[in-house]
Scaffold this motif. Structure first.
Motif, PDB file in Angstrom:
ATOM      1  N   ALA A 137      50.034 -11.520  -9.829  1.00  0.00           N
ATOM      2  CA  ALA A 137      49.644 -11.861  -8.645  1.00  0.00           C
ATOM      3  C   ALA A 137      48.999 -10.325  -8.042  1.00  0.00           C
ATOM      4  N   SER A 138      47.902 -10.466  -7.387  1.00  0.00           N
ATOM      5  CA  SER A 138      47.390  -9.160  -6.811  1.00  0.00           C
ATOM      6  C   SER A 138      46.034  -9.706  -5.773  1.00  0.00           C
ATOM      7  N   ALA A 139      45.854  -8.800  -4.969  1.00  0.00           N
ATOM      8  CA  ALA A 139      44.659  -8.724  -4.148  1.00  0.00           C
ATOM      9  C   ALA A 139      43.652  -7.731  -4.624  1.00  0.00           C
ATOM     10  N   VAL A 140      42.384  -8.134  -4.683  1.00  0.00           N
ATOM     11  CA  VAL A 140      41.320  -7.258  -4.929  1.00  0.00           C
ATOM     12  C   VAL A 140      40.034  -7.354  -3.975  1.00  0.00           C
ATOM     13  N   GLN A 141      39.290  -6.508  -3.764  1.00  0.00           N
ATOM     14  CA  GLN A 141      38.270  -6.514  -3.039  1.00  0.00           C
ATOM     15  C   GLN A 141      37.041  -7.355  -3.733  1.00  0.00           C
ATOM     16  N   VAL A 142      36.436  -8.378  -3.133  1.00  0.00           N
ATOM     17  CA  VAL A 142      35.236  -9.057  -3.840  1.00  0.00           C
ATOM     18  C   VAL A 142      33.980  -8.671  -3.024  1.00  0.00           C
ATOM     19  N   SER A 143      33.117  -8.619  -3.932  1.00  0.00           N
ATOM     20  CA  SER A 143      31.767  -8.295  -3.474  1.00  0.00           C
ATOM     21  C   SER A 143      30.524  -9.091  -4.181  1.00  0.00           C
ATOM     22  N   VAL A 144      29.298  -9.041  -3.500  1.00  0.00           N
ATOM     23  CA  VAL A 144      28.295 -10.315  -4.089  1.00  0.00           C
ATOM     24  C   VAL A 144      26.994  -9.206  -4.257  1.00  0.00           C
ATOM     25  N   SER A 145      26.184  -9.506  -5.407  1.00  0.00           N
ATOM     26  CA  SER A 145      25.049  -8.722  -5.449  1.00  0.00           C
ATOM     27  C   SER A 145      24.111  -9.673  -5.842  1.00  0.00           C
ATOM     28  N   ASN A 146      22.819  -9.753  -5.128  1.00  0.00           N
ATOM     29  CA  ASN A 146      21.587 -10.476  -5.631  1.00  0.00           C
ATOM     30  C   ASN A 146      20.758 -10.003  -6.959  1.00  0.00           C
ATOM     31  N   ASN A 147      21.052  -8.902  -7.429  1.00  0.00           N
ATOM     32  CA  ASN A 147      20.487  -8.116  -8.222  1.00  0.00           C
ATOM     33  C   ASN A 147      21.548  -7.605  -9.375  1.00  0.00           C
ATOM     34  N   ASN A 148      22.623  -7.855  -9.456  1.00  0.00           N
ATOM     35  CA  ASN A 148      23.536  -7.145 -10.181  1.00  0.00           C
ATOM     36  C   ASN A 148      23.707  -5.789 -10.244  1.00  0.00           C
ATOM     37  N   GLN A 149      23.443  -5.070  -9.130  1.00  0.00           N
ATOM     38  CA  GLN A 149      23.307  -3.784  -9.034  1.00  0.00           C
ATOM     39  C   GLN A 149      23.857  -3.136  -7.657  1.00  0.00           C
ATOM     40  N   ASP A 150      23.193  -3.973  -6.615  1.00  0.00           N
ATOM     41  CA  ASP A 150      23.681  -3.384  -5.264  1.00  0.00           C
ATOM     42  C   ASP A 150      24.615  -4.720  -4.702  1.00  0.00           C
ATOM     43  N   PHE A 151      25.784  -4.009  -4.778  1.00  0.00           N
ATOM     44  CA  PHE A 151      27.147  -5.032  -4.272  1.00  0.00           C
ATOM     45  C   PHE A 151      27.274  -4.822  -2.874  1.00  0.00           C
ATOM     46  N   THR A 152      27.968  -5.792  -1.982  1.00  0.00           N
ATOM     47  CA  THR A 152      28.235  -5.961  -0.704  1.00  0.00           C
ATOM     48  C   THR A 152      29.187  -4.766  -0.611  1.00  0.00           C
ATOM     49  N   THR A 153      29.290  -4.264   0.744  1.00  0.00           N
ATOM     50  CA  THR A 153      30.392  -3.337   0.736  1.00  0.00           C
ATOM     51  C   THR A 153      31.327  -3.799   2.102  1.00  0.00           C
ATOM     52  N   ASP A 154      31.159  -5.027   2.266  1.00  0.00           N
ATOM     53  CA  ASP A 154      32.166  -5.684   3.280  1.00  0.00           C
ATOM     54  C   ASP A 154      33.708  -5.617   2.755  1.00  0.00           C
ATOM     55  N   LEU A 155      34.594  -5.542   3.484  1.00  0.00           N
ATOM     56  CA  LEU A 155      35.878  -5.539   2.991  1.00  0.00           C
ATOM     57  C   LEU A 155      36.592  -6.990   2.996  1.00  0.00           C
ATOM     58  N   VAL A 156      36.037  -7.500   1.989  1.00  0.00           N
ATOM     59  CA  VAL A 156      36.573  -9.059   1.773  1.00  0.00           C
ATOM     60  C   VAL A 156      37.492  -9.044   0.598  1.00  0.00           C
ATOM     61  N   PHE A 157      38.585  -9.673   0.687  1.00  0.00           N
ATOM     62  CA  PHE A 157      39.529  -9.654  -0.362  1.00  0.00           C
ATOM     63  C   PHE A 157      39.921 -10.960  -1.121  1.00  0.00           C
ATOM     64  N   PHE A 158      40.034 -10.792  -2.327  1.00  0.00           N
ATOM     65  CA  PHE A 158      40.278 -12.173  -3.073  1.00  0.00           C
ATOM     66  C   PHE A 158      41.451 -11.839  -3.613  1.00  0.00           C
ATOM     67  N   THR A 159      42.720 -13.079  -3.433  1.00  0.00           N
ATOM     68  CA  THR A 159      43.848 -12.857  -3.765  1.00  0.00           C
ATOM     69  C   THR A 159      44.445 -13.852  -5.005  1.00  0.00           C
ATOM     70  N   TYR A 160      44.758 -13.327  -6.256  1.00  0.00           N
ATOM     71  CA  TYR A 160      45.290 -14.048  -7.192  1.00  0.00           C
ATOM     72  C   TYR A 160      46.656 -14.458  -7.062  1.00  0.00           C
ATOM     73  N   GLN A 161      47.097 -15.588  -7.123  1.00  0.00           N
ATOM     74  CA  GLN A 161      48.575 -16.010  -6.732  1.00  0.00           C
ATOM     75  C   GLN A 161      48.975 -16.821  -8.065  1.00  0.00           C
ATOM     76  N   ARG A 162      50.214 -16.250  -8.572  1.00  0.00           N
ATOM     77  CA  ARG A 162      51.069 -16.766  -9.602  1.00  0.00           C
ATOM     78  C   ARG A 162      51.394 -18.399  -9.357  1.00  0.00           C
ATOM     79  N   THR A 163      51.399 -19.302 -10.232  1.00  0.00           N
ATOM     80  CA  THR A 163      51.953 -20.630  -9.905  1.00  0.00           C
ATOM     81  C   THR A 163      53.295 -20.612 -10.602  1.00  0.00           C
ATOM     82  N   ARG A 164      53.968 -21.626 -10.644  1.00  0.00           N
ATOM     83  CA  ARG A 164      55.214 -21.901 -11.169  1.00  0.00           C
ATOM     84  C   ARG A 164      55.183 -21.769 -12.688  1.00  0.00           C
TER      85      ARG A 164
END
Length: 85
Positions: free
Chosen positions: A41-68
């Motif tokens: 389980a961990s949290a990482v920054q997620v960013s999006v790109s329209n051209n696979n080169q210039d990614f957003t720099t907003d601080l948005v995080f994605f959390t992986y959560q372990r299940t049972r």
């Protein structure tokens, strides 16, 4: 959830600093990205790109959560934040 996404074969999401996956265009304000599986389980920054080169720099995080089950990871994103292209 964001703004200015374009329908393109280069629309991508990046999880953390290295993992890049293709995104599915839903609308100019919504795209769908499937995360890769991780072993812990961990949290990482997620960013999006329209051209696979210039990614957003907003601080948005994605959390992986372990299940049972030890071989399964459930992924959640904080959709309260917005990514702006």
């Amino acid at each position: 959830v964001g703004a200015s996404f374009i329908r393109s074969y280069t629309l991508t999401c990046k999880f953390g600093t290295t993992t890049v996956v293709l995104a599915s265009y839903i609308s100019a304000s919504l795209c769908l990205c499937e995360s890769t599986a991780v072993g812990v389980a961990s949290a990482v920054q997620v960013s999006v790109s329209n051209n696979n080169q210039d990614f957003t720099t907003d601080l948005v995080f994605f959390t992986y959560q372990r299940t049972r089950r030890s071989d399964c990871v459930v992924c959640c994103v904080d959709i309260g934040e917005m990514l702006t292209m």
